[in-house]
Design a protein around this motif. Structure first.
Motif, PDB file in Angstrom:
ATOM      1  N   LEU A  37       0.900  -1.321  -0.280  1.00 18.67           N
ATOM      2  CA  LEU A  37       0.084  -0.117   0.138  1.00 18.67           C
ATOM      3  C   LEU A  37       0.543   1.204  -0.314  1.00 18.67           C
ATOM      4  CD1 LEU A  37      -2.589   1.727  -0.052  1.00 18.67           C
ATOM      5  CD2 LEU A  37      -2.572   0.720   2.777  1.00 18.67           C
ATOM      6  N   ASP A  38       2.069   1.340   0.906  1.00 21.06           N
ATOM      7  CA  ASP A  38       2.710   2.613   0.482  1.00 21.06           C
ATOM      8  C   ASP A  38       3.385   2.481  -0.424  1.00 21.06           C
ATOM      9  OD1 ASP A  38       2.389   2.989   3.355  1.00 21.06           O
ATOM     10  OD2 ASP A  38       4.254   1.511   4.127  1.00 21.06           O
ATOM     11  N   VAL A  39       3.900   1.150  -1.630  1.00 15.43           N
ATOM     12  CA  VAL A  39       4.714   2.033  -2.780  1.00 15.43           C
ATOM     13  C   VAL A  39       3.424   2.167  -3.395  1.00 15.43           C
ATOM     14  CG1 VAL A  39       6.337   0.929  -1.675  1.00 15.43           C
ATOM     15  CG2 VAL A  39       4.929  -0.207  -3.217  1.00 15.43           C
ATOM     16  N   ALA A  40       2.154   2.168  -3.499  1.00 18.73           N
ATOM     17  CA  ALA A  40       1.306   1.990  -4.779  1.00 18.73           C
ATOM     18  C   ALA A  40       0.866   3.462  -4.756  1.00 18.73           C
ATOM     19  CB  ALA A  40      -0.486   1.665  -4.068  1.00 18.73           C
ATOM     20  N   THR A  41       0.858   3.996  -6.361  1.00 15.52           N
ATOM     21  CA  THR A  41       1.250   5.201  -7.216  1.00 15.52           C
ATOM     22  C   THR A  41      -0.376   4.883  -7.639  1.00 15.52           C
ATOM     23  OG1 THR A  41       1.613   4.395  -8.954  1.00 15.52           O
ATOM     24  CG2 THR A  41       3.480   5.035  -7.112  1.00 15.52           C
ATOM     25  N   GLU A  42      -1.428   4.144  -7.578  1.00 18.34           N
ATOM     26  CA  GLU A  42      -2.651   4.332  -8.171  1.00 18.34           C
ATOM     27  C   GLU A  42      -4.027   4.970  -7.268  1.00 18.34           C
ATOM     28  OE1 GLU A  42      -2.846   4.450 -11.608  1.00 18.34           O
ATOM     29  OE2 GLU A  42      -0.547   4.878 -11.831  1.00 18.34           O
ATOM     30  N   ASP A  43      -4.423   5.503  -6.990  1.00 17.45           N
ATOM     31  CA  ASP A  43      -5.396   5.564  -6.381  1.00 17.45           C
ATOM     32  C   ASP A  43      -6.370   4.006  -6.740  1.00 17.45           C
ATOM     33  OD1 ASP A  43      -5.299   7.926  -5.913  1.00 17.45           O
ATOM     34  OD2 ASP A  43      -6.648   9.233  -7.229  1.00 17.45           O
ATOM     35  N   ALA A  44      -6.598   4.427  -7.979  1.00 15.83           N
ATOM     36  CA  ALA A  44      -7.475   2.539  -7.490  1.00 15.83           C
ATOM     37  C   ALA A  44      -6.694   1.180  -6.952  1.00 15.83           C
ATOM     38  CB  ALA A  44      -7.590   1.924  -9.014  1.00 15.83           C
ATOM     39  N   MET A  45      -5.232   0.927  -6.901  1.00 14.67           N
ATOM     40  CA  MET A  45      -4.181   0.141  -6.605  1.00 14.67           C
ATOM     41  C   MET A  45      -4.387   0.518  -5.027  1.00 14.67           C
ATOM     42  SD  MET A  45      -2.706  -1.872  -6.674  1.00 14.67           S
ATOM     43  CE  MET A  45      -2.010  -2.357  -8.583  1.00 14.67           C
ATOM     44  N   GLU A  46      -4.421   1.510  -4.329  1.00 18.23           N
ATOM     45  CA  GLU A  46      -5.315   2.248  -3.012  1.00 18.23           C
ATOM     46  C   GLU A  46      -6.194   1.606  -2.510  1.00 18.23           C
ATOM     47  OE1 GLU A  46      -4.078   6.687  -2.172  1.00 18.23           O
ATOM     48  OE2 GLU A  46      -1.774   6.447  -2.671  1.00 18.23           O
ATOM     49  N   ARG A  47      -6.635   1.941  -3.054  1.00 22.88           N
ATOM     50  CA  ARG A  47      -8.153   0.945  -3.287  1.00 22.88           C
ATOM     51  C   ARG A  47      -8.921  -0.265  -2.515  1.00 22.88           C
ATOM     52  NH1 ARG A  47      -9.519   5.110  -6.539  1.00 22.88           N
ATOM     53  NH2 ARG A  47     -10.122   4.405  -7.989  1.00 22.88           N
ATOM     54  N   LEU A  48      -8.174  -0.884  -3.694  1.00 23.43           N
ATOM     55  CA  LEU A  48      -7.837  -2.292  -3.685  1.00 23.43           C
ATOM     56  C   LEU A  48      -6.777  -2.828  -2.062  1.00 23.43           C
ATOM     57  CD1 LEU A  48      -8.361  -5.228  -5.389  1.00 23.43           C
ATOM     58  CD2 LEU A  48      -5.355  -4.746  -6.813  1.00 23.43           C
ATOM     59  N   LEU A  49      -6.165  -2.177  -2.105  1.00 26.33           N
ATOM     60  CA  LEU A  49      -5.442  -3.548  -1.397  1.00 26.33           C
ATOM     61  C   LEU A  49      -5.669  -2.679   0.120  1.00 26.33           C
ATOM     62  CD1 LEU A  49      -1.794  -2.263  -2.544  1.00 26.33           C
ATOM     63  CD2 LEU A  49      -2.805  -3.885  -2.128  1.00 26.33           C
ATOM     64  N   LYS A  50      -6.466  -0.807   0.534  1.00 31.42           N
ATOM     65  CA  LYS A  50      -7.505  -0.937   1.649  1.00 31.42           C
ATOM     66  C   LYS A  50      -8.583  -1.593   1.704  1.00 31.42           C
ATOM     67  CE  LYS A  50      -5.724   3.670   1.970  1.00 31.42           C
ATOM     68  NZ  LYS A  50      -6.205   5.551   1.549  1.00 31.42           N
ATOM     69  N   GLY A  51      -9.039  -2.381   0.534  1.00 33.08           N
ATOM     70  CA  GLY A  51      -9.772  -2.872   0.865  1.00 33.08           C
ATOM     71  C   GLY A  51      -9.463  -4.343   1.366  1.00 33.08           C
ATOM     72  N   GLU A  52      -8.563  -4.830   0.837  1.00 32.13           N
ATOM     73  CA  GLU A  52      -7.881  -6.163   1.301  1.00 32.13           C
ATOM     74  C   GLU A  52      -7.419  -5.863   2.829  1.00 32.13           C
ATOM     75  OE1 GLU A  52      -7.719  -9.960   0.921  1.00 32.13           O
ATOM     76  OE2 GLU A  52      -8.298  -9.123  -0.261  1.00 32.13           O
ATOM     77  N   ILE A  53      -7.364  -5.289   3.012  1.00 28.01           N
ATOM     78  CA  ILE A  53      -7.029  -4.970   4.624  1.00 28.01           C
ATOM     79  C   ILE A  53      -8.325  -4.923   5.479  1.00 28.01           C
ATOM     80  CG2 ILE A  53      -5.877  -3.522   6.219  1.00 28.01           C
ATOM     81  CD1 ILE A  53      -3.756  -1.980   3.931  1.00 28.01           C
ATOM     82  N   LYS A  54      -9.285  -4.345   5.259  1.00 27.58           N
ATOM     83  CA  LYS A  54      -9.922  -4.405   5.758  1.00 27.58           C
ATOM     84  C   LYS A  54     -10.991  -5.743   5.619  1.00 27.58           C
ATOM     85  CE  LYS A  54     -12.167   0.061   5.466  1.00 27.58           C
ATOM     86  NZ  LYS A  54     -12.773   1.394   4.853  1.00 27.58           N
ATOM     87  N   LYS A  55     -10.953  -6.431   4.389  1.00 28.89           N
ATOM     88  CA  LYS A  55     -11.118  -7.778   4.709  1.00 28.89           C
ATOM     89  C   LYS A  55     -10.466  -8.692   5.576  1.00 28.89           C
ATOM     90  CE  LYS A  55     -11.109  -8.448   0.529  1.00 28.89           C
ATOM     91  NZ  LYS A  55     -11.605  -9.785  -0.897  1.00 28.89           N
TER      92      LYS A  55
END
Length: 197
Positions: free
Chosen positions: A156-174
């Protein structure tokens, strides 16, 4: 993304580019040829070059030659072979956005959580490059969103795209509460603070 997040992402991208640049002069380029052999009785020398099986395997993967990769695996090639920088074929396929090779390697048993010399996993590579489909595939096949590189960065910290951040944050929440305890444990053990926003 906040200014500090942006500068951190830019620094991560620069470190990755530096690492990839070092790879260009690594094992594949520096493999020495075997000692020259004298031809029988003629007194002339023939040069014979052999590349290490790992270098051949990495080159076949980079070329996207699944048939050759399959042959090399049957001949005993190590699917998790790493070059001098610790990059595996799976890391390289993620960086090259070669989704077919990523799938082939994962289905053939490649370690989706193996870190390179700087602790970057294939998911870190996909996240930093913004390759959403590859990141989704890796996560579906066991990639840890909580993997931390040597700088203490999550994918998540190295993600540069908003869509990637949403994907990774969503997975963290899951993954729930257990994952949210990880930064506290990591900070306690290593002394590096991780924030998940």
């Amino acid at each position: 993304m906040a200014a500090t997040d942006h500068s951190r992402s830019e620094a991560a991208k620069q470190r990755r580019q530096d690492q990839l640049q070092r790879w260009l002069g690594s094992e594949t380029d520096r493999t020495r040829s075997e000692a020259r052999e004298l031809s029988s009785g003629s007194g002339t020398r023939r040069a014979k070059v052999r590349f290490a099986q790992g270098a051949v395997f990495m080159a076949a993967c980079s070329a996207g030659d699944r048939e050759e990769v399959a042959v090399l695996l049957r001949q005993g090639a190590d699917i998790n072979h790493a070059n001098i920088d610790g990059l595996t074929a799976l890391h390289q396929a993620c960086i090259d956005e070669n989704a077919e090779m990523v799938q082939f390697l994962v289905e053939s048993g490649s370690d989706v959580n193996r870190g390179d010399n700087e602790g970057w996993t294939p998911l870190h590579a996909a996240a930093s490059c913004g390759f959403i489909q590859i990141a989704k595939y890796l996560i579906e096949h066991g990639a840890h969103v909580g993997a931390v590189n040597s700088e203490g960065e999550l994918p998540l910290d190295v993600a540069t795209e908003d869509a990637m951040e949403r994907l990774l944050k969503g997975e963290i929440k899951k993954q729930g509460q257990d994952f949210l305890l990880f930064p506290l444990i990591f900070e306690t053990l290593v002394g590096i603070s991780i924030t998940i926003s």
